[in-house]
Enzyme design. Sequence first.
Site, PDB file in Angstrom:
ATOM      1  N   ALA A 198       0.817  -1.210   0.000  1.00 52.87           N
ATOM      2  CA  ALA A 198       0.000   0.000   0.000  1.00 52.87           C
ATOM      3  C   ALA A 198       0.854   1.265   0.000  1.00 52.87           C
ATOM      4  O   ALA A 198       2.085   1.220   0.041  1.00 52.87           O
ATOM      5  CB  ALA A 198      -0.929  -0.020   1.210  1.00 52.87           C
ATOM      6  N   HIS A 199       0.166   2.400  -0.014  1.00 50.72           N
ATOM      7  CA  HIS A 199       0.863   3.690  -0.139  1.00 50.72           C
ATOM      8  C   HIS A 199       1.774   3.980   1.047  1.00 50.72           C
ATOM      9  O   HIS A 199       1.480   3.657   2.182  1.00 50.72           O
ATOM     10  CB  HIS A 199      -0.133   4.834  -0.332  1.00 50.72           C
ATOM     11  CG  HIS A 199      -1.200   4.936   0.717  1.00 50.72           C
ATOM     12  ND1 HIS A 199      -2.318   5.692   0.542  1.00 50.72           N
ATOM     13  CD2 HIS A 199      -1.324   4.384   1.935  1.00 50.72           C
ATOM     14  CE1 HIS A 199      -3.088   5.622   1.609  1.00 50.72           C
ATOM     15  NE2 HIS A 199      -2.490   4.828   2.470  1.00 50.72           N
ATOM     16  N   ASN A 200       2.918   4.578   0.726  1.00 49.87           N
ATOM     17  CA  ASN A 200       3.920   5.039   1.695  1.00 49.87           C
ATOM     18  C   ASN A 200       4.590   3.918   2.490  1.00 49.87           C
ATOM     19  O   ASN A 200       5.258   4.177   3.489  1.00 49.87           O
ATOM     20  CB  ASN A 200       3.318   6.063   2.661  1.00 49.87           C
ATOM     21  CG  ASN A 200       2.980   7.363   1.967  1.00 49.87           C
ATOM     22  OD1 ASN A 200       1.849   7.557   1.520  1.00 49.87           O
ATOM     23  ND2 ASN A 200       3.954   8.257   1.846  1.00 49.87           N
TER      24      ASN A 200
END
Length: 337
Positions: free
Chosen positions: A238-240
């Site tokens: 997922a993001h980051n």
Amino acid sequence: MNLTLKELANQLGGELIGDPTLEITGAASLSEATQGDISFFTDRKFIGLLRKTRASAIFVPPAFAEPITAAQIRVSNPTKAFEEVLLKFAPKPITFAPGIHPSAVIDPSVQLGERVSIQPLAVIDAGARIGDETIIGAGSYIGQETVIGSGCRIYPNVTIRERSRIGSRVIIHSGAVIGADGFGFEIANGRHHKIQQLGIVQIDDDVEIGANTTVDRARFGRTWIQQGVKIDNLVQIAHNVVIGKNSVIVAQTGISGSARVGERVMMGGQVGIVGHLEIADGSMIAAQSGITKNLPGGVWFGSPAVPFPEAKQQIAWIHRLGKLFARVKEIEKKLGL
């Protein structure tokens, strides 16, 4: 190609026990080998397969003492020796000549390095840069202002979206999507409103990403896959998220947003990790574990995951519950309860 056992033993520095003139025509596992094949044996748990194998010869450890009819080549590392022989019998690797297929669509602003190969129906959007000797597979899409280093292999039907940063010698298998929007929404007036995902994905040198794996772009900043990481098929990052150097992630694992995974971490299949956690360098997470808190290192298993010795004890207790209930019923019966 045919090689005699004597030739194989000499090439690999092994001790031959058997007919030196016996010809080997292939290499296969113990269960699949037939006459003319060579196989290997390293683990006692496969002793049943060893006794039933039809292989003509086996790579075995120096102290091997099992009576078998097949010829033996004793080497310090049977697995490595087998791999070397396997390469000798393997077909030549498929290569792609440098050049651009006429059906590829490449924006005039794209910068291509030397000896790049662009396969049929690939699309490379404006401002992208592709390094020397990189191969872009058929039907793949490279988004605007994306940078891909030298010596990369992008297999067919890969999507790498805008402004992604890919290092050198990176392998990305078919169906992977790099740089899709992170999953971010806010609820206002009873409705989900999309949070703009303005960051990038950065993938460092020598990373390999499996088929149908997804690596989401950051909300801001970067989702970062560091040098030497190996990711299996069907993984969601997922993001980051940050994945530290030389970590290994096995199929169907999901890592939630902003989790930070240290270096040399190993995750089994179907691991789930809650967002914003930190996993220390060298941690090992067994298959199907659920990680709900920071991990300080060591081996973990279960959902929620606990240290491996504790997990084994809990499993043993669960398996004894049936007998325990039966004993309690007997005691209650005797007490007239």
